[in-house]
Scaffold this motif. Structure first.
Motif, PDB file in Angstrom:
ATOM      1  N   PHE A   9       7.112   3.434  -7.164  1.00  0.00           N
ATOM      2  CA  PHE A   9       8.095   3.630  -6.099  1.00  0.00           C
ATOM      3  C   PHE A   9       7.404   4.116  -4.829  1.00  0.00           C
ATOM      4  CE2 PHE A   9      10.951   6.287  -3.649  1.00  0.00           C
ATOM      5  CZ  PHE A   9      12.124   5.559  -3.597  1.00  0.00           C
ATOM      6  N   PHE A  10       6.606   5.171  -4.949  1.00  0.00           N
ATOM      7  CA  PHE A  10       5.970   5.758  -3.767  1.00  0.00           C
ATOM      8  C   PHE A  10       4.787   4.935  -3.263  1.00  0.00           C
ATOM      9  CE2 PHE A  10       8.350   9.548  -4.996  1.00  0.00           C
ATOM     10  CZ  PHE A  10       8.835   9.922  -3.751  1.00  0.00           C
ATOM     11  N   GLN A  11       4.183   4.125  -4.154  1.00  0.00           N
ATOM     12  CA  GLN A  11       3.100   3.246  -3.718  1.00  0.00           C
ATOM     13  C   GLN A  11       3.536   2.366  -2.561  1.00  0.00           C
ATOM     14  OE1 GLN A  11      -0.242   2.696  -4.640  1.00  0.00           O
ATOM     15  NE2 GLN A  11      -0.182   1.253  -2.945  1.00  0.00           N
ATOM     16  N   PHE A  12       4.747   1.841  -2.653  1.00  0.00           N
ATOM     17  CA  PHE A  12       5.237   0.946  -1.596  1.00  0.00           C
ATOM     18  C   PHE A  12       6.195   1.646  -0.630  1.00  0.00           C
ATOM     19  CE2 PHE A  12       3.709  -1.736  -4.992  1.00  0.00           C
ATOM     20  CZ  PHE A  12       2.957  -2.663  -4.300  1.00  0.00           C
ATOM     21  N   PHE A  13       6.751   2.772  -1.042  1.00  0.00           N
ATOM     22  CA  PHE A  13       7.568   3.585  -0.141  1.00  0.00           C
ATOM     23  C   PHE A  13       6.743   3.983   1.086  1.00  0.00           C
ATOM     24  CE2 PHE A  13       9.065   7.715   1.369  1.00  0.00           C
ATOM     25  CZ  PHE A  13      10.443   7.552   1.424  1.00  0.00           C
ATOM     26  N   VAL A  14       5.506   4.433   0.863  1.00  0.00           N
ATOM     27  CA  VAL A  14       4.679   4.920   1.977  1.00  0.00           C
ATOM     28  C   VAL A  14       4.303   3.800   2.938  1.00  0.00           C
ATOM     29  CG1 VAL A  14       3.767   6.806   0.586  1.00  0.00           C
ATOM     30  CG2 VAL A  14       2.482   4.671   0.693  1.00  0.00           C
TER      31      VAL A  14
ATOM     32  N   ALA B  44     -12.827  -4.114  -3.267  1.00  0.00           N
ATOM     33  CA  ALA B  44     -13.972  -4.295  -4.163  1.00  0.00           C
ATOM     34  C   ALA B  44     -14.802  -3.019  -4.256  1.00  0.00           C
ATOM     35  CB  ALA B  44     -14.831  -5.451  -3.673  1.00  0.00           C
ATOM     36  N   LEU B  45     -15.030  -2.370  -3.116  1.00  0.00           N
ATOM     37  CA  LEU B  45     -15.846  -1.155  -3.107  1.00  0.00           C
ATOM     38  C   LEU B  45     -15.198  -0.041  -3.928  1.00  0.00           C
ATOM     39  CD1 LEU B  45     -17.105  -0.916   0.596  1.00  0.00           C
ATOM     40  CD2 LEU B  45     -18.470  -1.352  -1.449  1.00  0.00           C
TER      41      LEU B  45
ATOM     42  N   TYR C 110     -17.798   5.249 -11.685  1.00  0.00           N
ATOM     43  CA  TYR C 110     -18.141   6.614 -11.340  1.00  0.00           C
ATOM     44  C   TYR C 110     -17.015   7.643 -11.466  1.00  0.00           C
ATOM     45  CZ  TYR C 110     -22.028   4.052  -9.240  1.00  0.00           C
ATOM     46  OH  TYR C 110     -23.087   3.217  -9.037  1.00  0.00           O
ATOM     47  N   LEU C 111     -15.774   7.238 -11.198  1.00  0.00           N
ATOM     48  CA  LEU C 111     -14.691   8.205 -11.096  1.00  0.00           C
ATOM     49  C   LEU C 111     -13.436   7.635 -11.742  1.00  0.00           C
ATOM     50  CD1 LEU C 111     -14.338  11.024  -9.752  1.00  0.00           C
ATOM     51  CD2 LEU C 111     -13.413   9.829  -7.753  1.00  0.00           C
ATOM     52  N   SER C 112     -12.659   8.484 -12.402  1.00  0.00           N
ATOM     53  CA  SER C 112     -11.414   8.023 -13.033  1.00  0.00           C
ATOM     54  C   SER C 112     -10.535   7.301 -12.019  1.00  0.00           C
ATOM     55  CB  SER C 112     -10.651   9.217 -13.617  1.00  0.00           C
ATOM     56  OG  SER C 112     -11.390   9.810 -14.664  1.00  0.00           O
ATOM     57  N   ALA C 113      -9.930   6.195 -12.472  1.00  0.00           N
ATOM     58  CA  ALA C 113      -9.175   5.339 -11.557  1.00  0.00           C
ATOM     59  C   ALA C 113      -8.024   6.070 -10.886  1.00  0.00           C
ATOM     60  CB  ALA C 113      -8.665   4.105 -12.302  1.00  0.00           C
ATOM     61  N   GLN C 114      -7.311   6.920 -11.634  1.00  0.00           N
ATOM     62  CA  GLN C 114      -6.169   7.624 -11.033  1.00  0.00           C
ATOM     63  C   GLN C 114      -6.636   8.608  -9.963  1.00  0.00           C
ATOM     64  OE1 GLN C 114      -7.386   8.561 -13.884  1.00  0.00           O
ATOM     65  NE2 GLN C 114      -7.384  10.788 -13.956  1.00  0.00           N
TER      66      GLN C 114
ATOM     67  N   ALA D 262      -4.044  -2.767  -5.562  1.00  0.00           N
ATOM     68  CA  ALA D 262      -4.676  -3.241  -6.797  1.00  0.00           C
ATOM     69  C   ALA D 262      -4.931  -2.091  -7.764  1.00  0.00           C
ATOM     70  CB  ALA D 262      -5.989  -3.949  -6.462  1.00  0.00           C
ATOM     71  N   LEU D 263      -5.353  -0.942  -7.232  1.00  0.00           N
ATOM     72  CA  LEU D 263      -5.612   0.220  -8.091  1.00  0.00           C
ATOM     73  C   LEU D 263      -4.340   0.693  -8.798  1.00  0.00           C
ATOM     74  CD1 LEU D 263      -8.049   2.376  -5.923  1.00  0.00           C
ATOM     75  CD2 LEU D 263      -8.517   1.466  -8.216  1.00  0.00           C
ATOM     76  N   ASN D 264      -3.219   0.628  -8.104  1.00  0.00           N
ATOM     77  CA  ASN D 264      -1.934   0.991  -8.697  1.00  0.00           C
ATOM     78  C   ASN D 264      -1.650   0.126  -9.917  1.00  0.00           C
ATOM     79  OD1 ASN D 264       0.999   1.999  -8.665  1.00  0.00           O
ATOM     80  ND2 ASN D 264       1.263  -0.188  -8.356  1.00  0.00           N
ATOM     81  N   ASN D 265      -1.888  -1.186  -9.778  1.00  0.00           N
ATOM     82  CA  ASN D 265      -1.692  -2.094 -10.917  1.00  0.00           C
ATOM     83  C   ASN D 265      -2.655  -1.768 -12.054  1.00  0.00           C
ATOM     84  OD1 ASN D 265       0.304  -3.424  -9.520  1.00  0.00           O
ATOM     85  ND2 ASN D 265      -1.010  -5.108  -8.854  1.00  0.00           N
TER      86      ASN D 265
END
Length: 420
Positions: free
Chosen positions: A12-17, A61-62, A70-74, A116-119
């Motif tokens: 919801f907030f991913q696209f709300f912003v 991509a980066l 290197y770092l957790s996706a969330q 993409a990261l949200n998906n």
């Protein structure tokens, strides 16, 4: 709080912003910078929106590499939202289009990859807790469109679309969204791309698809249609607001609530998604893509003859056909790529499709739309009918060329699983 509810809130907030400022930005720039910059404001608006395309060429991509290795996706998702929120706050201080360009570019460098990261985070979390991803994610993702629409309504009904409060609202919302991402289940980096070449990491190995004539033609037209997608995002709000300078339309609902009117496009989008399985199975990808192109012709032509007064019905019809124009191109095109590519490069192929539409297509669309609006601007007055009919002609030429050049034989059995 359940996993599905947490992911629903995130989507919801991913696209709300994004909905807070994406549609109203062009109108704001025209209102604030237009009197100073004159006929060049159209080109400035187009290029500012085109900056999102430039950001989409390399930043997803980066940040995807960082999330893989290197770092957790969330955490990458959360940090990106927070940085984007800080960046867009500076839009409150922009005094000209050049400053706004670089602010939106900086914001897009960190916001665009979050789509993409949200998906990716949603898929990983659902898999981690043994949900059926295909069945579970779709109703979760729909709330993203709901969030986009509600954000548009808030910005419109508060009239923040006309001042810098839209950017303050977006900034605070992005930072809150980023902080919420840290509460999601961990999606650790797995170093799964550690043995891949740099070419593979950036998804460039999918360019081998250009050796296939059918796919090369498809991707070229995806780029050209991607350009059309950007046009009403840039100038739809500006166009409707501009009627306010005419005493005949001052105070009409359309002029006062232009963003609300445009939000009907996103509502239509959610409805047309449901029809895609039927249309793809019945007509095949070629016909569905042609339907999309004809819908773009109608989208622009109806804008050309519409107005917020007696012609408001044409504006509303334009919003309705947008659902077909957008979904039959974006969703159906993605499904076509899924079916036509080898599993080894499927993800890269999807990335290539997005690069052609939201990257290169957005850049071309920004420049094309900006130059067209500038060409049809006399003094500070934009000849909107000429602008929209030009875009309608562009979409019509693309439809004719695609019908002639794209060779594809439809097999109804190929997409049987879409109905289940």
């Amino acid at each position: 709080m359940s996993i599905k509810l947490r992911l629903t809130i995130m989507n919801f907030f991913q696209f709300f912003v994004w909905g807070i400022w994406l549609i109203s930005l062009g109108g704001y720039m025209g209102q604030v910078f237009g009197p100073i910059e004159g006929s060049s404001i159209g080109l400035s608006i187009g290029r500012t929106y085109g900056s999102m395309g430039w950001a989409s060429l390399f930043m997803p991509a980066l940040l995807g590499i960082i999330a893989d290795k290197y770092l957790s996706a969330q955490k990458v998702l959360g940090i990106s939202h927070i940085i984007a929120g800080i960046a867009i706050y500076f839009a409150t201080r922009a005094t000209n289009s050049t400053e706004m360009y670089w602010i939106i570019f900086a914001t897009s460098c960190f916001y665009m990859p979050t789509i993409a990261l949200n998906n990716s985070v949603s898929y990983a979390v659902l898999n981690k807790f043994s949900f059926d991803v295909q069945k579970t994610f779709t109703p979760i993702r729909v709330w993203g469109t709901v969030g986009f629409v509600i954000a548009m309504w808030i910005t419109d009904l508060t009239d923040w679309k006309s001042n810098t409060l839209q950017f303050v609202f977006a900034s605070v919302s992005m930072i809150i969204t980023g902080l919420f991402c840290f509460t999601l289940p961990d999606v650790p980096a797995e170093n799964k791309n550690s043995n891949q070449s740099l070419t593979s990491k950036f998804g460039l190995d999918s360019f081998v698809l250009f050796k296939q004539k059918k796919m090369a033609i498809f991707f070229v037209f995806a780029m050209l249609l991607g350009a059309a997608l950007q046009i009403t995002n840039m100038f739809g709000d500006t166009f409707i607001r501009d009627f306010g300078s005419n005493p005949q339309y001052q105070g009409t609902f359309g002029v006062e609530h232009s963003v609300f009117i445009i939000s009907l496009s996103q509502i239509s989008e959610t409805l047309f998604i449901l029809t895609i399985p039927f249309f793809l199975k019945r007509f095949g990808i070629k016909q569905v893509m042609i339907f999309s192109m004809i819908a773009w012709v109608l989208r622009f032509a109806l804008f050309g003859i519409g107005n917020p007064g007696s012609g408001v019905i044409f504006l509303i019809l334009s919003m309705i056909v947008y659902g077909m124009a957008f979904d039959f191109f974006n969703i159906s095109g993605s499904l076509f790529v899924e079916k036509q590519t080898d599993s080894k490069i499927r993800s890269s192929a999807q990335g290539l499709f997005m690069l052609m539409t939201n990257g290169i297509g957005a850049i071309i669309g920004g420049e094309l739309a900006g130059r067209t609006v500038s060409y049809f601007t006399i003094g500070n007055k934009i000849q909107w009918s000429n602008v929209w009919f030009t875009f309608a002609a562009y979409a019509f030429v693309i439809a004719i060329a695609f019908a002639i050049l794209f060779k594809y034989k439809h097999d109804p059995k190929e997409l049987e699983n879409l109905e289940h």
